[in-house]
Write an enzyme that holds these catalytic residues in place. Structure first.
Site, PDB file in Angstrom:
ATOM      1  N   ARG A 195       4.561   1.083 -10.808  1.00  0.00           N
ATOM      2  CA  ARG A 195       3.226   1.940 -10.325  1.00  0.00           C
ATOM      3  C   ARG A 195       2.639   2.912 -11.258  1.00  0.00           C
ATOM      4  O   ARG A 195       3.552   3.692 -11.856  1.00  0.00           O
ATOM      5  CB  ARG A 195       3.526   2.537  -8.931  1.00  0.00           C
ATOM      6  CG  ARG A 195       2.451   3.125  -8.442  1.00  0.00           C
ATOM      7  CD  ARG A 195       2.497   3.572  -6.770  1.00  0.00           C
ATOM      8  NE  ARG A 195       3.430   4.311  -6.524  1.00  0.00           N
ATOM      9  CZ  ARG A 195       4.127   4.684  -5.344  1.00  0.00           C
ATOM     10  NH1 ARG A 195       3.259   4.020  -4.480  1.00  0.00           N
ATOM     11  NH2 ARG A 195       5.186   5.287  -5.242  1.00  0.00           N
ATOM     12  N   ARG A 200       6.959   9.076  10.484  1.00  0.00           N
ATOM     13  CA  ARG A 200       8.201   8.355   9.869  1.00  0.00           C
ATOM     14  C   ARG A 200       9.527   8.657  10.571  1.00  0.00           C
ATOM     15  O   ARG A 200      10.405   8.278  10.074  1.00  0.00           O
ATOM     16  CB  ARG A 200       8.132   9.194   8.625  1.00  0.00           C
ATOM     17  CG  ARG A 200       7.517   8.375   7.296  1.00  0.00           C
ATOM     18  CD  ARG A 200       7.755   9.513   6.162  1.00  0.00           C
ATOM     19  NE  ARG A 200       7.884   8.903   5.017  1.00  0.00           N
ATOM     20  CZ  ARG A 200       7.096   8.368   4.094  1.00  0.00           C
ATOM     21  NH1 ARG A 200       5.811   8.498   4.443  1.00  0.00           N
ATOM     22  NH2 ARG A 200       7.283   7.950   3.076  1.00  0.00           N
ATOM     23  N   ARG A 233       4.319   8.549 -10.694  1.00  0.00           N
ATOM     24  CA  ARG A 233       4.835   9.825  -9.802  1.00  0.00           C
ATOM     25  C   ARG A 233       6.172  10.243  -9.871  1.00  0.00           C
ATOM     26  O   ARG A 233       7.062   9.675 -10.343  1.00  0.00           O
ATOM     27  CB  ARG A 233       4.728   9.058  -8.238  1.00  0.00           C
ATOM     28  CG  ARG A 233       3.282   9.347  -7.575  1.00  0.00           C
ATOM     29  CD  ARG A 233       3.155   8.690  -6.397  1.00  0.00           C
ATOM     30  NE  ARG A 233       4.298   8.554  -5.085  1.00  0.00           N
ATOM     31  CZ  ARG A 233       4.384   8.260  -4.110  1.00  0.00           C
ATOM     32  NH1 ARG A 233       3.054   7.503  -3.799  1.00  0.00           N
ATOM     33  NH2 ARG A 233       5.261   8.161  -3.381  1.00  0.00           N
ATOM     34  N   ARG A 254      14.646   6.915  -1.257  1.00  0.00           N
ATOM     35  CA  ARG A 254      13.584   6.672  -0.257  1.00  0.00           C
ATOM     36  C   ARG A 254      13.920   5.462   0.719  1.00  0.00           C
ATOM     37  O   ARG A 254      13.683   5.623   2.010  1.00  0.00           O
ATOM     38  CB  ARG A 254      12.225   6.661  -1.059  1.00  0.00           C
ATOM     39  CG  ARG A 254      11.636   7.937  -1.557  1.00  0.00           C
ATOM     40  CD  ARG A 254      10.832   7.876  -2.603  1.00  0.00           C
ATOM     41  NE  ARG A 254       9.695   7.315  -2.541  1.00  0.00           N
ATOM     42  CZ  ARG A 254       8.977   6.610  -3.404  1.00  0.00           C
ATOM     43  NH1 ARG A 254       9.573   6.847  -4.807  1.00  0.00           N
ATOM     44  NH2 ARG A 254       7.894   6.066  -3.423  1.00  0.00           N
ATOM     45  N   LYS A 257       1.284   0.107   1.804  1.00  0.00           N
ATOM     46  CA  LYS A 257       0.492   0.958   2.588  1.00  0.00           C
ATOM     47  C   LYS A 257      -0.775   1.613   1.950  1.00  0.00           C
ATOM     48  O   LYS A 257      -1.880   1.417   2.329  1.00  0.00           O
ATOM     49  CB  LYS A 257       1.311   2.126   3.307  1.00  0.00           C
ATOM     50  CG  LYS A 257       2.636   1.423   3.789  1.00  0.00           C
ATOM     51  CD  LYS A 257       3.394   2.603   4.714  1.00  0.00           C
ATOM     52  CE  LYS A 257       3.875   3.599   3.382  1.00  0.00           C
ATOM     53  NZ  LYS A 257       4.935   3.149   2.697  1.00  0.00           N
TER      54      LYS A 257
HETATM   55  P1  AP5 Z   1       1.541   1.268  -2.685  1.00  0.00           P
HETATM   56  O1  AP5 Z   1       0.224   0.878  -2.092  1.00  0.00           O
HETATM   57  O2  AP5 Z   1       1.424   2.553  -3.680  1.00  0.00           O
HETATM   58  O3  AP5 Z   1       2.821   1.442  -1.665  1.00  0.00           O
HETATM   59  P2  AP5 Z   1       2.975   2.319  -0.596  1.00  0.00           P
HETATM   60  O4  AP5 Z   1       3.403   1.639   0.417  1.00  0.00           O
HETATM   61  O5  AP5 Z   1       1.931   3.065  -0.472  1.00  0.00           O
HETATM   62  O6  AP5 Z   1       4.395   3.216  -1.042  1.00  0.00           O
HETATM   63  P3  AP5 Z   1       4.534   4.817  -1.322  1.00  0.00           P
HETATM   64  O7  AP5 Z   1       5.608   5.025  -2.327  1.00  0.00           O
HETATM   65  O8  AP5 Z   1       3.175   5.835  -1.473  1.00  0.00           O
HETATM   66  O9  AP5 Z   1       5.308   5.019  -0.032  1.00  0.00           O
HETATM   67  P4  AP5 Z   1       6.100   6.245   0.331  1.00  0.00           P
HETATM   68  O10 AP5 Z   1       6.268   6.150   1.830  1.00  0.00           O
HETATM   69  O11 AP5 Z   1       7.450   6.349  -0.431  1.00  0.00           O
HETATM   70  O12 AP5 Z   1       5.431   7.432  -0.257  1.00  0.00           O
HETATM   71  P5  AP5 Z   1       4.448   8.640   0.322  1.00  0.00           P
HETATM   72  O13 AP5 Z   1       3.481   9.107  -0.458  1.00  0.00           O
HETATM   73  O14 AP5 Z   1       3.873   8.167   1.683  1.00  0.00           O
HETATM   74  O15 AP5 Z   1       1.977   0.071  -3.765  1.00  0.00           O
HETATM   75  C1  AP5 Z   1       3.337   0.121  -4.579  1.00  0.00           C
HETATM   76  C2  AP5 Z   1       2.985  -0.523  -5.726  1.00  0.00           C
HETATM   77  O16 AP5 Z   1       2.985  -1.960  -5.492  1.00  0.00           O
HETATM   78  C3  AP5 Z   1       1.545  -0.176  -6.626  1.00  0.00           C
HETATM   79  O17 AP5 Z   1       1.902  -0.038  -7.987  1.00  0.00           O
HETATM   80  C4  AP5 Z   1       0.753  -1.290  -6.285  1.00  0.00           C
HETATM   81  O18 AP5 Z   1      -0.266  -1.470  -7.396  1.00  0.00           O
HETATM   82  C5  AP5 Z   1       1.470  -2.428  -6.087  1.00  0.00           C
HETATM   83  N1  AP5 Z   1       1.220  -3.435  -4.981  1.00  0.00           N
HETATM   84  C6  AP5 Z   1       0.718  -3.021  -3.803  1.00  0.00           C
HETATM   85  N2  AP5 Z   1       0.517  -3.969  -3.076  1.00  0.00           N
HETATM   86  C7  AP5 Z   1       0.914  -5.190  -3.751  1.00  0.00           C
HETATM   87  C8  AP5 Z   1       0.754  -6.415  -3.393  1.00  0.00           C
HETATM   88  N3  AP5 Z   1       0.536  -6.957  -2.554  1.00  0.00           N
HETATM   89  N4  AP5 Z   1       1.283  -7.431  -4.625  1.00  0.00           N
HETATM   90  C9  AP5 Z   1       1.573  -6.761  -5.665  1.00  0.00           C
HETATM   91  N5  AP5 Z   1       1.596  -5.548  -6.053  1.00  0.00           N
HETATM   92  C10 AP5 Z   1       1.343  -4.855  -5.077  1.00  0.00           C
HETATM   93  O19 AP5 Z   1       5.510   9.759   0.668  1.00  0.00           O
HETATM   94  C11 AP5 Z   1       5.920  10.394  -0.334  1.00  0.00           C
HETATM   95  C12 AP5 Z   1       6.936  11.584   0.163  1.00  0.00           C
HETATM   96  O20 AP5 Z   1       5.977  12.690   0.769  1.00  0.00           O
HETATM   97  C13 AP5 Z   1       8.043  11.233   1.043  1.00  0.00           C
HETATM   98  O21 AP5 Z   1       9.153  10.616   0.303  1.00  0.00           O
HETATM   99  C14 AP5 Z   1       8.235  12.431   1.776  1.00  0.00           C
HETATM  100  O22 AP5 Z   1       9.129  13.401   0.809  1.00  0.00           O
HETATM  101  C15 AP5 Z   1       6.940  13.156   2.015  1.00  0.00           C
HETATM  102  N6  AP5 Z   1       6.223  12.575   3.324  1.00  0.00           N
HETATM  103  C16 AP5 Z   1       5.145  11.764   3.314  1.00  0.00           C
HETATM  104  N7  AP5 Z   1       4.861  11.432   4.721  1.00  0.00           N
HETATM  105  C17 AP5 Z   1       5.704  12.060   5.423  1.00  0.00           C
HETATM  106  C18 AP5 Z   1       6.339  12.286   6.768  1.00  0.00           C
HETATM  107  N8  AP5 Z   1       5.159  11.742   7.544  1.00  0.00           N
HETATM  108  N9  AP5 Z   1       7.468  12.840   7.131  1.00  0.00           N
HETATM  109  C19 AP5 Z   1       7.961  13.565   6.058  1.00  0.00           C
HETATM  110  N10 AP5 Z   1       7.720  13.577   4.959  1.00  0.00           N
HETATM  111  C20 AP5 Z   1       6.700  12.826   4.592  1.00  0.00           C
HETATM  112 MG    MG Z   2       1.489   5.456  -0.650  1.00  0.00          MG
END
Ligand code: AP5
Ligand code: MG
Length: 208
Positions: A122, A88, A155, A166, A13
């Site tokens: 990552r 979410r 991270r 997660r 994402k």
């Molecule tokens: P990346 O693009 O970083 O993936 P992502 O989908 O953004 O994954 P996240 O881990 O950021 O999602 P998340 O939902 O767990 O974390 P968030 O920060 O939102 O890609 C991942 C890896 O793959 C990278 O290394 C990239 O290079 C590689 N890659 C990407 N695309 C590729 C491809 N096509 N081919 C090959 N490699 C690829 O949330 C973190 C925390 O914040 C949560 O756990 C929660 O505690 C809190 N939080 C955030 N939002 C909320 C909410 N709405 N409600 C409650 N708590 C929340």
């Molecule tokens: Mg992300």
């Protein structure tokens, strides 16, 4: 275009929201990034969410919704935005529907195995937040950001225990949003297990 990027952790994402947002000149709004900067600053919000994030649990709905509501009052969302990682939960989606009109929800489809491989490799830039992968998307110089020269780090929630938690939290609390937005006629699937270029092309063909 008001877009939501929905998908498991590690689905891509953030990577794709950065690319599409740049191309379409609309902001990427990642609740995860907002919480991570609060932790880095050591603010009151940061202190509240740090432990929750490390374990891979969700921050309470009321706090998260309030933050997004405030963010969406800024001028830069006039031509649209990408919500990355929000909503979410059903409660967050209901709250959002009460004050915003969403045009499309892109659902990033991916298997758990690929997620685990992606998150274990990552690396993120400490200064500008650019996202890399040690094998799939390596930086030109190990440990250094191509864009700003900043230091790359892993991270705190990219440990195997937190990744597994997660994924569990995603299945319990976020996956029901697929049926929710499908029922509204807003959901569009993409296959996210391929290259970022292919994911971008799929999204662009939907968002025309
Ligand atoms: P990346 O693009 O970083 O993936 P992502 O989908 O953004 O994954 P996240 O881990 O950021 O999602 P998340 O939902 O767990 O974390 P968030 O920060 O939102 O890609 C991942 C890896 O793959 C990278 O290394 C990239 O290079 C590689 N890659 C990407 N695309 C590729 C491809 N096509 N081919 C090959 N490699 C690829 O949330 C973190 C925390 O914040 C949560 O756990 C929660 O505690 C809190 N939080 C955030 N939002 C909320 C909410 N709405 N409600 C409650 N708590 C929340
Ligand atoms: Mg992300």
């Amino acid at each position: 275009m008001n877009l939501i990027f929905l998908g498991a952790p590690g689905a891509g994402k953030g990577t794709l929201a950065t690319q599409l947002g740049k191309e379409y000149e609309i902001p990427q709004i990642s609740t995860g990034d907002i919480f991570r900067s609060a932790v880095k600053e050591g603010s009151e919000l940061g202190r509240k969410v740090q432990g929750i994030m490390e374990k891979g649990e969700l921050v309470p709905d009321a706090l998260t919704v309030e933050l997004v509501k405030e963010r969406l009052t800024l001028q830069d969302v006039q031509n649209g935005y990408i919500l990355d990682g929000f909503p979410r939960t059903i409660a967050q989606a209901d709250a959002l529907a009460a004050f915003q009109k969403i045009d499309m929800v892109i659902n990033f489809k991916i298997s758990d195995d690929v997620v685990i491989r992606r998150l274990s490799g990552r690396r993120v830039c400490r200064s500008c937040g650019a996202i890399y992968h040690v094998e799939n998307m390596p930086p030109k110089v190990e440990g250094k950001c191509d864009k700003c020269g900043g230091e790359l780090y892993t991270r705190d929630d990219d440990t195997i225990e937190s990744i597994k938690n997660r994924l569990r939290v995603y299945k319990e609390q976020t996956e029901p949003l697929i049926a929710y937005y499908s029922g509204e006629g807003l959901l569009r699937d993409i296959d996210s297990a391929t290259s970022p270029e292919h994911s971008l092309a799929q999204i662009k063909s939907l968002v025309k």
